[in-house]
Design a protein around this motif. Structure first.
Motif, PDB file in Angstrom:
ATOM      1  N   THR A 189       1.080  -1.362   0.240  1.00 46.72           N
ATOM      2  CA  THR A 189       0.328  -0.283  -0.064  1.00 46.72           C
ATOM      3  C   THR A 189       0.905   1.179  -0.151  1.00 46.72           C
ATOM      4  O   THR A 189       1.734   1.292   1.008  1.00 46.72           O
ATOM      5  N   GLU A 192       2.544   6.587  -3.152  1.00 49.50           N
ATOM      6  CA  GLU A 192       4.093   7.255  -3.894  1.00 49.50           C
ATOM      7  C   GLU A 192       4.735   5.944  -4.904  1.00 49.50           C
ATOM      8  O   GLU A 192       5.820   5.613  -5.404  1.00 49.50           O
ATOM      9  N   SER A 208       9.191  -1.980  -3.935  1.00 51.73           N
ATOM     10  CA  SER A 208      10.006  -3.155  -3.701  1.00 51.73           C
ATOM     11  C   SER A 208       9.853  -4.366  -2.490  1.00 51.73           C
ATOM     12  O   SER A 208      10.454  -5.827  -3.217  1.00 51.73           O
ATOM     13  N   ASN A 209       9.112  -3.732  -1.716  1.00 51.62           N
ATOM     14  CA  ASN A 209       8.343  -4.402  -0.643  1.00 51.62           C
ATOM     15  C   ASN A 209       7.962  -6.330  -1.387  1.00 51.62           C
ATOM     16  O   ASN A 209       8.101  -6.805  -1.020  1.00 51.62           O
ATOM     17  N   GLY A 256       1.614   2.013   5.700  1.00 51.06           N
ATOM     18  CA  GLY A 256       0.447   2.468   6.588  1.00 51.06           C
ATOM     19  C   GLY A 256       0.061   2.231   7.579  1.00 51.06           C
ATOM     20  O   GLY A 256      -0.650   2.095   7.880  1.00 51.06           O
ATOM     21  N   ASP A 263      -2.545   6.842   5.756  1.00 47.83           N
ATOM     22  CA  ASP A 263      -3.054   5.338   5.673  1.00 47.83           C
ATOM     23  C   ASP A 263      -3.891   4.637   6.104  1.00 47.83           C
ATOM     24  O   ASP A 263      -4.594   4.847   6.956  1.00 47.83           O
ATOM     25  N   GLY A 303       6.563   0.010   5.905  1.00 48.10           N
ATOM     26  CA  GLY A 303       6.806  -0.074   4.489  1.00 48.10           C
ATOM     27  C   GLY A 303       8.158  -0.327   4.185  1.00 48.10           C
ATOM     28  O   GLY A 303       8.563  -0.398   3.411  1.00 48.10           O
TER      29      GLY A 303
HETATM   30  P1  AMP Z   1       5.306   3.483   5.721  1.00 47.10           P
HETATM   31  O1  AMP Z   1       5.350   2.536   6.514  1.00 47.10           O
HETATM   32  O2  AMP Z   1       4.317   3.588   4.892  1.00 47.10           O
HETATM   33  O3  AMP Z   1       4.768   4.703   6.440  1.00 47.10           O
HETATM   34  O4  AMP Z   1       6.655   3.930   5.290  1.00 47.10           O
HETATM   35  C1  AMP Z   1       7.915   4.257   5.250  1.00 47.10           C
HETATM   36  C2  AMP Z   1       8.573   3.931   4.211  1.00 47.10           C
HETATM   37  O5  AMP Z   1       8.797   2.870   3.511  1.00 47.10           O
HETATM   38  C3  AMP Z   1       8.477   5.251   3.536  1.00 47.10           C
HETATM   39  O6  AMP Z   1       9.285   6.221   2.880  1.00 47.10           O
HETATM   40  C4  AMP Z   1       7.321   4.090   1.867  1.00 47.10           C
HETATM   41  O7  AMP Z   1       8.149   5.856   0.983  1.00 47.10           O
HETATM   42  C5  AMP Z   1       7.839   2.785   2.179  1.00 47.10           C
HETATM   43  N1  AMP Z   1       7.717   2.354   1.513  1.00 47.10           N
HETATM   44  C6  AMP Z   1       6.427   1.718   2.158  1.00 47.10           C
HETATM   45  N2  AMP Z   1       5.621   0.301   1.207  1.00 47.10           N
HETATM   46  C7  AMP Z   1       7.225  -0.010   0.168  1.00 47.10           C
HETATM   47  C8  AMP Z   1       7.279  -0.593  -0.712  1.00 47.10           C
HETATM   48  N3  AMP Z   1       6.332  -1.280  -1.067  1.00 47.10           N
HETATM   49  N4  AMP Z   1       8.587  -1.024  -1.149  1.00 47.10           N
HETATM   50  C9  AMP Z   1       9.209   0.380  -1.061  1.00 47.10           C
HETATM   51  N5  AMP Z   1       9.097   1.057   0.244  1.00 47.10           N
HETATM   52  C10 AMP Z   1       7.938   1.267   0.872  1.00 47.10           C
END
Ligand code: AMP
Ligand code: MG
Length: 412
Positions: A189, A192, A208-209, A256, A263, A303
């Motif tokens: 999710t 970006e 990438s995840n 998220g 999110d 993320g």
């Molecule tokens: P979040 O947990 O959504 O706040 O994301 C934390 C960080 O991880 C942010 O810098 C996101 O852009 C990055 N991020 C979130 N999802 C992914 C993904 N699927 N692949 C790579 N980076 C991610």
């Protein structure tokens, strides 16, 4: 005393071991299924595999040579037949005779020993034994000398590798009873995210995840039934998660789940599932959400790719081991710190390279900078070293725990 409402309890910073115990206590064994032996590689054996019969089933020669009577003192012997592997010939060894025999062939009647060909000489129709004594039973594998009928060959919970395949084949283990593979769905999710093949745009990053998690979970023995980017709007994401929860043993989302996040994952999980915890006293990976809906486990991973992969190593792989009956928590060893290490304010799981010296001692060195967005710290790492917070730094030479996540190198 301050009132601790349910939300506060969900956000209490749990020690990683407490969080793992919560995950494991909500995880149950999957059913078993039968697969063809040719499809069983990498699967987890679901029932003890025992020998249905002795092995060998008949006394067998371990050498190419001559089957003889051990106390027959004849200077030379008539060769009265040839015993190849596969079928017992209709001939008998009597005093003054021998039967030529091949490795693995059944011992002919009358014989009680085999003299290897290197210690013999053939002249006309005779064989001369150049050996002072022939022991009874020499060069013979007796009935049941490798394995006895009923003996435990492979215990339930073993991962089936080449040696297990060989044993199963030798003892008629086809089809094999294995644990069903955990069915896993993976949902990325975040507004970006772009696919790896898409051109970058300002403010965007590549997802990438999804690919990393798919690879990690497949290697851990899961079947990926869905992997993709979740829709960005709640009334589309929620029905997708409802469907994935009903189809999967484990649903993994990434992104998220941070505090104050805009999110959608956290409110959807509160709606659809029983949330058990949302924060862990762990670095990296503090905002890891764990929920269940019926028998389905739901992991809301942060993320951050490093945080997400640490969450897989500690919690999701442990759940998979428990689901398949192949273990539970991660494999922990004691290691010597190779360098001074500064603790942080949470239990830190540093990506590290552990080497083993000639005396079997394990030494760990952190794999470069440990920033939680630096996925390169996982490249080549074979362990996560566990650095609990404390007042003073850790010194090289101190012992700490480490979770093995890859093969140990010799460090030479
Ligand atoms: P979040 O947990 O959504 O706040 O994301 C934390 C960080 O991880 C942010 O810098 C996101 O852009 C990055 N991020 C979130 N999802 C992914 C993904 N699927 N692949 C790579 N980076 C991610
Ligand atoms: Mg996000």
């Amino acid at each position: 005393m301050t009132f601790q409402g349910p939300e506060e309890e969900l956000d209490r910073l749990r020690h990683p071991s407490e969080a793992l115990a919560v995950v494991l206590s909500n995880t149950s064994l999957l059913p078993s299924e039968h697969v063809a032996l040719s499809e069983a590689s990498g699967r987890i054996l679901a029932a003890d595999f025992r020998a249905a019969h002795d092995f060998p089933l008949f006394p067998a020669s371990t050498m190419d040579g001559y089957a003889v009577i051990s106390d027959d003192g004849s200077p030379w012997r008539d060769v009265v037949g040839v015993q190849a592997a596969g079928r017992l010939i209709d001939a008998e060894v009597t005093p003054g005779t021998a039967i030529k025999i091949m490795t693995g062939a059944p011992l002919p009647m009358g014989a009680d020993a085999v003299v290897k060909v290197e210690n013999t000489e053939v002249a006309d129709e005779h064989v001369i034994i150049h050996q002072e004594f022939v022991e009874p039973g020499e060069s013979i594998r007796q009935i049941g000398s490798d394995v006895k009928a009923g003996q435990l060959l492979i215990a339930a919970g073993a991962r089936i590798g080449p040696a297990e395949i060989g044993m199963l084949a030798a003892y008629g283990g086809d089809p094999v009873t294995v644990r069903r593979k955990p069915r896993v769905s993976i949902v990325s999710t975040g507004d970006e995210l772009l696919d790896p093949s898409e051109p970058l745009e300002p403010g965007k990053i590549r997802d990438s995840n999804r690919f990393m998690l798919q690879s990690a979970l497949e290697a851990a023995g899961a079947e990926i039934i869905w992997a993709g980017k979740g829709p960005d709007v709640r009334d589309q994401l929620e029905p997708l998660l409802v469907k994935l929860i009903s189809d999967s043993d484990i649903v993994i989302t990434s992104g998220g789940v941070s505090m104050g996040d805009l999110d959608l994952i956290k409110p959807i999980l509160m709606d659809l599932a029983t949330v058990h915890f949302r924060r862990i006293f762990l670095k990296p990976g503090k905002p890891l959400n764990f929920a269940t809906a019926g028998p389905t486990l739901i992991f809301g991973l942060p993320g951050n790719p490093v945080s997400a992969l640490v969450g897989v190593e500690i919690f999701i792989k442990s759940a998979i081991r428990k689901m398949t009956g192949s273990g539970d928590g991660p494999q922990t060893v004691r290691v010597t710190l190779g360098r001074d290490t500064e603790p942080t304010d949470r239990v830190e799981y540093q990506r590290a390279i552990v080497t083993v010296d000639q005396d079997g001692r394990l030494t760990a060195v952190a794999n470069g900078p440990q920033g939680s967005s630096r996925l390169a710290s996982f490249l080549g790492a074979n362990a996560l070293i566990v650095i609990p917070p404390r007042e003073t730094r850790y010194f090289a030479g101190e012992m700490v725990d480490a979770i093995l996540i890859g093969e140990l190198g010799s460090g030479i």
